[in-house]
Design a protein around this motif. Structure first.
Motif, PDB file in Angstrom:
ATOM      1  N   LEU A 128       0.855  -1.178   0.000  1.00  0.00           N
ATOM      2  CA  LEU A 128       0.000   0.000   0.000  1.00  0.00           C
ATOM      3  C   LEU A 128       0.895   1.234   0.000  1.00  0.00           C
ATOM      4  N   TRP A 129       0.737   2.072  -1.016  1.00  0.00           N
ATOM      5  CA  TRP A 129       1.575   3.251  -1.169  1.00  0.00           C
ATOM      6  C   TRP A 129       0.834   4.487  -0.655  1.00  0.00           C
ATOM      7  N   ALA A 130       1.416   5.151   0.324  1.00  0.00           N
ATOM      8  CA  ALA A 130       0.888   6.431   0.785  1.00  0.00           C
ATOM      9  C   ALA A 130       1.480   7.547  -0.073  1.00  0.00           C
ATOM     10  N   HIS A 131       0.753   8.640  -0.207  1.00  0.00           N
ATOM     11  CA  HIS A 131       1.221   9.775  -0.999  1.00  0.00           C
ATOM     12  C   HIS A 131       1.452  10.974  -0.087  1.00  0.00           C
ATOM     13  N   VAL A 132       2.377  11.826  -0.518  1.00  0.00           N
ATOM     14  CA  VAL A 132       2.752  13.005   0.269  1.00  0.00           C
ATOM     15  C   VAL A 132       2.637  14.239  -0.619  1.00  0.00           C
ATOM     16  N   PRO A 133       1.816  15.224  -0.199  1.00  0.00           N
ATOM     17  CA  PRO A 133       1.024  15.234   1.033  1.00  0.00           C
ATOM     18  C   PRO A 133      -0.202  14.343   0.926  1.00  0.00           C
ATOM     19  N   ASP A 134      -0.717  13.918   2.094  1.00  0.00           N
ATOM     20  CA  ASP A 134      -1.892  13.058   2.096  1.00  0.00           C
ATOM     21  C   ASP A 134      -3.140  13.828   1.678  1.00  0.00           C
ATOM     22  N   LYS A 135      -3.265  15.054   2.148  1.00  0.00           N
ATOM     23  CA  LYS A 135      -4.439  15.877   1.851  1.00  0.00           C
ATOM     24  C   LYS A 135      -4.223  16.585   0.521  1.00  0.00           C
ATOM     25  N   VAL A 136      -4.854  16.068  -0.515  1.00  0.00           N
ATOM     26  CA  VAL A 136      -4.746  16.666  -1.847  1.00  0.00           C
ATOM     27  C   VAL A 136      -6.057  16.412  -2.576  1.00  0.00           C
ATOM     28  N   THR A 137      -6.498  17.379  -3.373  1.00  0.00           N
ATOM     29  CA  THR A 137      -7.765  17.242  -4.087  1.00  0.00           C
ATOM     30  C   THR A 137      -7.534  17.192  -5.587  1.00  0.00           C
ATOM     31  N   ILE A 138      -8.440  16.496  -6.269  1.00  0.00           N
ATOM     32  CA  ILE A 138      -8.422  16.437  -7.731  1.00  0.00           C
ATOM     33  C   ILE A 138      -9.696  17.107  -8.231  1.00  0.00           C
ATOM     34  N   PRO A 139      -9.601  18.217  -8.937  1.00  0.00           N
ATOM     35  CA  PRO A 139     -10.809  18.867  -9.463  1.00  0.00           C
ATOM     36  C   PRO A 139     -11.538  17.968 -10.448  1.00  0.00           C
ATOM     37  N   SER A 140     -12.808  18.222 -10.630  1.00  0.00           N
ATOM     38  CA  SER A 140     -13.616  17.453 -11.571  1.00  0.00           C
ATOM     39  C   SER A 140     -13.009  17.521 -12.962  1.00  0.00           C
ATOM     40  N   GLY A 141     -12.856  16.348 -13.603  1.00  0.00           N
ATOM     41  CA  GLY A 141     -12.356  16.284 -14.968  1.00  0.00           C
ATOM     42  C   GLY A 141     -10.877  16.583 -15.110  1.00  0.00           C
ATOM     43  N   GLU A 142     -10.124  16.547 -14.009  1.00  0.00           N
ATOM     44  CA  GLU A 142      -8.688  16.815 -14.084  1.00  0.00           C
ATOM     45  C   GLU A 142      -7.907  15.643 -13.507  1.00  0.00           C
ATOM     46  N   THR A 143      -6.580  15.742 -13.589  1.00  0.00           N
ATOM     47  CA  THR A 143      -5.718  14.627 -13.207  1.00  0.00           C
ATOM     48  C   THR A 143      -4.845  14.999 -12.013  1.00  0.00           C
ATOM     49  N   LEU A 144      -4.305  13.953 -11.383  1.00  0.00           N
ATOM     50  CA  LEU A 144      -3.281  14.090 -10.354  1.00  0.00           C
ATOM     51  C   LEU A 144      -2.187  13.088 -10.685  1.00  0.00           C
ATOM     52  N   VAL A 145      -0.946  13.558 -10.685  1.00  0.00           N
ATOM     53  CA  VAL A 145       0.200  12.718 -11.037  1.00  0.00           C
ATOM     54  C   VAL A 145       0.937  12.319  -9.767  1.00  0.00           C
ATOM     55  N   PHE A 146       1.204  11.009  -9.627  1.00  0.00           N
ATOM     56  CA  PHE A 146       1.925  10.471  -8.475  1.00  0.00           C
ATOM     57  C   PHE A 146       3.348  10.121  -8.924  1.00  0.00           C
ATOM     58  N   TRP A 147       4.307  10.880  -8.464  1.00  0.00           N
ATOM     59  CA  TRP A 147       5.717  10.747  -8.858  1.00  0.00           C
ATOM     60  C   TRP A 147       6.408   9.824  -7.850  1.00  0.00           C
ATOM     61  N   ILE A 148       7.045   8.761  -8.363  1.00  0.00           N
ATOM     62  CA  ILE A 148       7.703   7.779  -7.507  1.00  0.00           C
ATOM     63  C   ILE A 148       9.086   8.300  -7.106  1.00  0.00           C
ATOM     64  N   ILE A 149       9.318   8.400  -5.802  1.00  0.00           N
ATOM     65  CA  ILE A 149      10.593   8.874  -5.274  1.00  0.00           C
ATOM     66  C   ILE A 149      11.318   7.697  -4.621  1.00  0.00           C
ATOM     67  N   ASN A 150      12.539   7.421  -5.117  1.00  0.00           N
ATOM     68  CA  ASN A 150      13.340   6.339  -4.576  1.00  0.00           C
ATOM     69  C   ASN A 150      14.624   6.898  -3.961  1.00  0.00           C
ATOM     70  N   ALA A 151      15.551   6.010  -3.615  1.00  0.00           N
ATOM     71  CA  ALA A 151      16.777   6.457  -2.956  1.00  0.00           C
ATOM     72  C   ALA A 151      17.650   7.299  -3.868  1.00  0.00           C
ATOM     73  N   GLN A 152      17.516   7.130  -5.189  1.00  0.00           N
ATOM     74  CA  GLN A 152      18.394   7.842  -6.117  1.00  0.00           C
ATOM     75  C   GLN A 152      17.872   9.229  -6.480  1.00  0.00           C
ATOM     76  N   ASN A 153      16.574   9.413  -6.561  1.00  0.00           N
ATOM     77  CA  ASN A 153      16.036  10.702  -7.020  1.00  0.00           C
ATOM     78  C   ASN A 153      15.440  11.532  -5.886  1.00  0.00           C
ATOM     79  N   ALA A 154      15.838  11.221  -4.647  1.00  0.00           N
ATOM     80  CA  ALA A 154      15.250  11.913  -3.501  1.00  0.00           C
ATOM     81  C   ALA A 154      15.501  13.417  -3.535  1.00  0.00           C
ATOM     82  N   LYS A 155      16.573  13.853  -4.186  1.00  0.00           N
ATOM     83  CA  LYS A 155      16.894  15.283  -4.230  1.00  0.00           C
ATOM     84  C   LYS A 155      16.374  15.954  -5.501  1.00  0.00           C
ATOM     85  N   SER A 156      15.714  15.192  -6.377  1.00  0.00           N
ATOM     86  CA  SER A 156      15.179  15.789  -7.600  1.00  0.00           C
ATOM     87  C   SER A 156      14.012  16.710  -7.267  1.00  0.00           C
TER      88      SER A 156
END
Length: 677
Positions: free
Chosen positions: A93-121
């Motif tokens: 189960l993947w939690a997202h940060v921040p947890d409190k986020v809204t998606i407007p009607s008819g729009e998108t939300l992108v979940f970017w995967i952060i690992n040990a290598q791109n933590a500073k990106s």
């Protein structure tokens, strides 16, 4: 036109009208069904694009993402949902940060995967990689994870906080479908499914936030925001004793979907509420267990529920649970009609009383108890690197606890220590390593290699929440390297001094082995307190077995084997019956003719619900029921006869002298000259 031709014409015309009429009727019926058929709902959230493989940052993919689309006519608070990453072996189960986020009607939300290598990106790096201009925390949020597989089949799901799936998307099923910075694009599910339909891969550069190559419905799902969810407390527990977990359960309902059922709780009215998400469904209910370690030393727990359908939120009334026991001022550690056996440690305590003020009786006879803790204590330590050795916690030569295998990452290990093992003053509890066969004792050393593991932060936790450490080993960061790799450290003893005033109960070790099974009354009295009495059931014996066969008897003809098992105290849990080593179901019907002659062994085992076992064996015999082979008298084999008749004689006998019927059968001789050969 002739009469015949006219008749044929009318007949053909009539047939044509009937066919046309039938076709029209079928067509009208089909049209009617299509107009009344309800269209299946499309999920409210859609997974529209995946990028499991991207340009690297360091040695790992730096810009993997999941694109989620709001397919409703309302704004969606995504804190009611999580993304589940599923593979064949298990899922995460993947939690997202921040947890409190809204998606407007008819729009998108992108979940970017952060690992040990791109933590500073940064978000600028992300936008630069895809040529986008997305905003962090509103259009892009982060998931901290090792990332998505580039070569194996995986499934991504959006699930509610209650654990129910909303929509699903597969990739790499059948073949590898991802390439660097190339999107896997999907169309919305149809026909009531929640599975996204993959429509493109390895063709287009990824387009986070744009829906450039994905397909979503023309019309969004309409949400009636006037509906509010409901929640009912199903928890029937109002008090628990120290050392018991507390299970909280509730039933929640919504016309559309319950997306979150949150439990808020705190102890003794102090501090902020802790929160936990309850998982389940509307039919079976929702549950969460508060572990006893959180509750030790506390007197009362206060809790309430918050239920949400994403668009409306309702809070329940507040409830309380007594954490000190059954709430009685004077109490025993055994319950009414509890079954006991062997040596049972009886304990009693009373509010405001010391052990000297307490008097216990068993079956009307006073017994001499000793001061003791009322509730169990807990030997706690954090462990890393435990494999499958027999690693234990001991007092003297007695093993009180054995660790589970495969423990890494300094997990907290909790070993219960019952009060009879502890006294006022110093108490030595030892942590030991072992091989795969046994734990290490100086008088009984394992022959194999010891399990090698690290332990730290060793302490003793009493039932009232008191933490005691060994004064010579009280640095929680000190690591004890047990085992035999490097230095040889097979065990480490720890000494805990328990204050005498912590022993507020009286304890008596009651040996029930020589008593008859049945009810016995345990009573406790204290100064200025009402007497408390409990009837317990002693059960040291297994069920009584009754067998329909007698030992040593010989049985002939039909035989019925039947077995019954009854226990004077407990229910019978299991009965097994073996005849000559093979299991049978009773009643079992057989006969002396079906059984081989001689002795037979019937073995019966019965076990009651308390684990007491009974065995009984019956040996019986069956005779030889088949007649002996006939003995030829005359004529002898290949004898020559004169005349047209022959007198046939045989001698017959039966082992049990049963009457016999003898019949003769005509025989034929064949040789190479026989015509029928």
């Amino acid at each position: 036109m002739s009469k015949i031709v006219l008749n044929r014409f009318l007949m053909y015309f009539l047939i044509l009208c009937i066919v046309a009429s039938g076709s029209l009727t079928v067509g009208l019926d089909q049209a009617s069904a299509q107009t009344t058929k309800a269209q299946p709902l499309v999920p409210e959230l859609l997974i529209t694009e995946l990028v499991p493989d991207s340009t690297n940052v360091g040695t790992a993919d730096g810009y993997e993402f999941i694109e989620v689309y709001n397919n409703t006519d309302q704004e969606i608070d995504f804190s009611n949902y999580k993304i589940r990453y599923r593979y064949l072996e298990s899922d995460t189960l993947w939690a997202h940060v921040p947890d409190k986020v809204t998606i407007p009607s008819g729009e998108t939300l992108v979940f970017w995967i952060i690992n040990a290598q791109n933590a500073k990106s940064t978000i600028d790096d992300f936008n630069g990689n895809y040529g986008t201009n997305l905003t962090e925390n509103t259009q892009v949020v982060k998931i901290f994870s090792g990332g998505m597989s580039n070569s194996r089949m995986r499934e991504l799901l959006i699930v509610t906080n209650t654990g129910q799936p909303v929509v699903s998307a597969f990739y790499n099923d059948g073949e590898v479908q991802n390439g660097e910075d190339l999107g896997i694009f999907y169309k919305y599910p149809e026909n009531g499914s929640i599975k996204m339909q993959r429509i493109s891969y390895l063709q287009h550069k990824a387009t986070p936030g744009s829906l450039a190559h994905s397909i979503v419905p023309d019309s969004p799902v309409h949400i009636d925001t006037s509906q509010e969810p409901t929640v009912i407390n199903w928890t029937d527990t109002t008090s628990i004793a120290p050392g018991e977990n507390l299970e909280i359960s509730a039933q929640a309902h919504d016309q559309r979907r319950v997306t979150t059922l949150e439990l808020s709780y705190r102890t003794d009215g102090q501090g902020d509420y802790q929160t936990a998400q309850l998982v389940g469904d509307e039919q079976q209910g929702y549950r969460y267990t508060i572990p006893y370690l959180e509750l030790l030393g506390k007197k009362e727990l206060e809790y309430f529920f918050t239920v949400s359908n994403t668009f409306n939120e309702v809070e329940s009334e507040k409830y309380t649970v007594d954490l000190t026991g059954d709430g009685s001022s004077i109490r025993l550690n055994v319950e009414e009609q509890q079954t006991v056996s062997g040596v049972t440690y009886l304990r009693g305590a009373a509010d405001g009383a010391v052990p000297a003020d307490l008097q216990m009786t068993v079956a009307g006879q006073p017994v001499q108890g000793t001061p003791a803790l009322e509730y169990a204590a807990y030997f706690l330590f954090e462990a890393d690197g435990i494999d499958d050795g027999i690693n234990t916690v001991t007092v003297g030569n007695d093993i009180l606890y054995q660790t589970e295998p495969n423990i890494d990452g300094y997990q907290t290990i909790v070993a219960p220590i019952d009060p009879q093992w502890l006294t006022a003053g110093p108490n030595t509890i030892t942590l030991r390593a072992g091989d795969n066969d046994k734990t290490y004792f100086d008088h009984d050393k394992p022959t194999g290699n010891l399990d090698d593991f690290n332990a730290r932060n060793i302490r003793l936790l009493l039932g009232d929440g008191t933490v005691i450490t060994d004064p010579n080993n009280n640095n929680p960061s000190q690591i004890y390297d047990l085992g035999d790799d490097g230095r040889f450290l097979p065990f480490v003893p720890f000494t805990f001094a328990i204050p005498a005033d912590k022993l507020n109960a009286v304890s008596y070790g009651w040996d029930t082995a020589g008593l008859a099974d049945g009810p016995y009354t345990i009573s406790l009295t204290a100064d200025n307190q009402p007497e408390v009495s409990v009837e317990v059931l002693v059960d040291n014996n297994g069920p009584e077995i009754d067998i329909s066969l007698e030992d040593g008897r010989t049985y002939r003809d039909n035989i019925v084997i039947n077995v019954t098992a009854l226990d004077a105290v407990s229910d019978v849990e299991n009965v097994t019956v073996n005849l000559d080593g093979k299991p049978i179901a009773v009643p079992f019907h057989t006969s002396s003719a079906e059984l081989t002659p001689g002795e037979h062994k019937l073995e019966v085992t019965a076990v009651d619900t308390h684990g007491n076992r009974s065995e009984r064996t019956v040996a019986f015999h069956t005779p030889e029921e088949h007649p002996n082979a006939p003995v030829l008298v005359s004529p002898t084999d290949r004898d020559s006869l004169s005349g047209l008749t022959a007198e046939l004689k045989v001698q017959v006998s039966d082992p049990t002298d049963d009457p016999l019927e003898v019949s003769f059968h005509q025989a034929y001789m064949y040789n190479a000259l026989s015509m029928s050969m």
